[in-house]
Structures are given as structure tokens and as C-alpha cells.
Design a protein around this motif. Sequence first.
Motif, mmCIF file in Angstrom:
data_model
loop_
_atom_site.group_PDB
_atom_site.id
_atom_site.type_symbol
_atom_site.label_atom_id
_atom_site.label_comp_id
_atom_site.label_asym_id
_atom_site.label_seq_id
_atom_site.Cartn_x
_atom_site.Cartn_y
_atom_site.Cartn_z
ATOM 1 N N ALA A 8 2.988 89.577 136.335
ATOM 2 C CA ALA A 8 2.387 88.368 135.791
ATOM 3 C C ALA A 8 1.280 87.887 136.717
ATOM 4 O O ALA A 8 1.429 87.883 137.944
ATOM 5 C CB ALA A 8 3.447 87.292 135.633
ATOM 6 N N GLU A 9 0.173 87.486 136.140
ATOM 7 C CA GLU A 9 -0.960 87.005 136.907
ATOM 8 C C GLU A 9 -1.100 85.500 136.721
ATOM 9 O O GLU A 9 -0.831 84.968 135.641
ATOM 10 C CB GLU A 9 -2.250 87.688 136.449
ATOM 11 N N ARG A 10 -1.540 84.833 137.758
ATOM 12 C CA ARG A 10 -1.770 83.389 137.668
ATOM 13 C C ARG A 10 -3.091 83.140 136.953
ATOM 14 O O ARG A 10 -4.130 83.682 137.329
ATOM 15 C CB ARG A 10 -1.800 82.754 139.057
ATOM 16 N N ARG A 11 -3.042 82.353 135.897
ATOM 17 C CA ARG A 11 -4.250 82.019 135.126
ATOM 18 C C ARG A 11 -4.360 80.499 135.016
ATOM 19 O O ARG A 11 -3.380 79.776 135.219
ATOM 20 C CB ARG A 11 -4.175 82.587 133.706
ATOM 21 N N SER A 12 -5.510 80.034 134.596
ATOM 22 C CA SER A 12 -5.687 78.595 134.347
ATOM 23 C C SER A 12 -6.720 78.382 133.251
ATOM 24 O O SER A 12 -7.655 79.171 133.103
ATOM 25 C CB SER A 12 -6.105 77.864 135.626
ATOM 26 N N PHE A 27 1.593 81.835 134.391
ATOM 27 C CA PHE A 27 1.717 83.230 134.812
ATOM 28 C C PHE A 27 1.997 84.066 133.571
ATOM 29 O O PHE A 27 2.927 83.767 132.815
ATOM 30 C CB PHE A 27 2.847 83.392 135.823
ATOM 31 N N TRP A 179 4.774 78.162 133.013
ATOM 32 C CA TRP A 179 3.558 77.391 132.799
ATOM 33 C C TRP A 179 3.722 75.942 133.241
ATOM 34 O O TRP A 179 4.834 75.411 133.330
ATOM 35 C CB TRP A 179 3.151 77.414 131.317
ATOM 36 N N LYS A 193 8.163 79.815 138.632
ATOM 37 C CA LYS A 193 7.138 80.755 139.065
ATOM 38 C C LYS A 193 7.788 82.130 139.298
ATOM 39 O O LYS A 193 9.008 82.228 139.442
ATOM 40 C CB LYS A 193 6.467 80.248 140.332
ATOM 41 N N PRO A 194 6.984 83.170 139.317
ATOM 42 C CA PRO A 194 7.558 84.515 139.474
ATOM 43 C C PRO A 194 8.474 84.684 140.682
ATOM 44 O O PRO A 194 9.406 85.484 140.664
ATOM 45 C CB PRO A 194 6.315 85.404 139.590
ATOM 46 N N TRP A 199 7.701 74.409 139.810
ATOM 47 C CA TRP A 199 6.339 73.898 139.858
ATOM 48 C C TRP A 199 6.335 72.615 140.687
ATOM 49 O O TRP A 199 7.289 71.846 140.674
ATOM 50 C CB TRP A 199 5.830 73.618 138.449
#
Length: 309
Positions: A8-12, A27, A179, A193-194, A199
Motif C-alpha cells: 500500500a502506498e501513501r496517497r493524498s 494507503f 484512510w 496504518k500499514p 491515525w
Amino acid sequence: MSTEIPAAERRSLSGPTMGTRYSAVFFAPAGLDETKLAAALQATLDRVDRQMSTWKPESDLNRLNDAAVHVWVPVPAELMVVLQAALRIGRQSLGAFDIGVGDLVGAWGFGARPAPGDSPPGGPVVPKPAITAEALELDPHLRRARKHAPLALDLSGIAKGFGVDEMARVMRQFSIPAWLVGIDGEMRAGGAKPDGAPWVVAHERPARDVREAMGVIELLDRAVATSGNYRQYRDIGARMISHTMDPRSGLPLENELASVTVLADTCMEADAWATAFLVMGVEKALPFARATGRDVIFVLSDATVETTL
């Protein structure tokens, strides 16, 4: 052939909504179509704004506000959900939360229409509004509403929270496992989170003209919202006037609280209860929150902190 699951990649993502901006941090695997997700989030928030804005003359809320007394007005499903919740929380809070303060909000200069320029030094004189629970009738089965007295509804204390919950619904629709979504200080988190960590969001110090954290709040499948008197206010003479109206007195709120932060399962609940507790004042709100099992942080004007956490 490899069967390894992509990391999983962190995106925004972010975008405009309700006169401010939304944010989404998440993620997700690299194959996620971020363009479709952004479009779905924006469309969802645009729908909420079209229905619930007091600033859009053509909104569904303003159609109800402008309708004659005793006339049934069609209400879309999302707006009906929010109106039902608002009336319920109004009853549970013994009237501290009341969405029928639209005329007060406008008269004191915080609404869509400018405040009159010739108000007396102490501020405008506005008739106390009708009790919304008595003046507004909802028919959820036929999705319609009507007023039994003149009433100007304002959903600024609950609509953003609902919008955040709608963002959460979109994230789940896209099967995103972790998220954090928000609109201003209203936030909701889903999953960890992974690395298994919750959070973390800032608990803002209620200071005017500066932004700084006085602590942090960890969220794991929970929502948080803050109401306070330190961001939106006006000066009338020597008085600082809060944008929050006290429906019981028909005047801008004046008490010892600087901010109230509520944690709840949904952001709509957190948003509305933060306003309700702010209006109640700490002497009534603190025992009420304890008795009803609500997680609340109260910050007083002298920086004293009381909490049920």
C-alpha cells in the motif's frame, strides 16, 4: 507467477468544498484509479453542498427556508438524514443544539446576507426564533418537510460532519483499507496504518490569529470534531461576538468555553455534539457528557482543560 500483494502506498487528495477544502490521506495499492476516487469524492461533497448550503440560493435547504408555512417541500434523502439527526440531537441536548438559528446568524453578520450597517451599538435586535423541534415537521417516508412557523434553518453545525461521513462512505466503496478524511477540523479515520499505528491529528490550541497544537488525538475507526469561538468572530464596539448562537437566549454565545472537541463513531454526531456542548457551557456539559458516555475535551478561556477521556 508471483502472487505477492502490492504494498500500500501513501496517497493524498484535496479539493474545494463548502467554502473551504477537503482532505483525504490514505494507503492503497498502486493500481487504485486515483482520478476516479477524486471525482467520486468531489461529486459526493458537491451533492451535500447543493442540498445543505445556506450560501447557495438554490440549495434544497434554502428551498425549505423560503417555503411558506404549512407547505410540504420535497427533501432529498441526505438532507432528510441530517434534519432527522439535528432534531434528535436538539431534543437530547435539551435545546442547546438547534438548527433554527439562521436569522440570528445572518443578523449578527455570519450568514450569507451581510449584516445591516445601522445596527445599534449592542448589536441587532432579532426576535427569538421558534423552537425548531416544534416548528419543523418531517415526513421521512415521503421525503418531505414543512414548517409550522417562520423558521430559517442553518446546518453549519452538522453539515460538514455529514460531508466527512459521506467521504468515508466513498473510501469504503473503493475498498481502501486505511484512510483519514476531513473538512477543516472535522475528521474521520478508517482502519489502521500499514504498520498498525492509529491515525494522529492535532488538537488545536484555541488561540486567535495563530495555529498551533496543544496536543494530539489518536483515531482508529473514529471521528473527531471541534467547535470554538476563536476562528469565526466579529468585533462590535469593544465586544468580541462569537459566530455560535445560543438558541435559548437568541443571542451570540458568551460563556467560559474556548473550544469543545468531541470523539464519536460518526463525524456528524461529533460535529453536532461539539456545538451542543459549547452552548451548554462546561458546568452543564461536563456532567452530561460523563453521564451519557461521550468522549469530550473542554478547553476553557483560561486554558484550563477538562475531559471525559
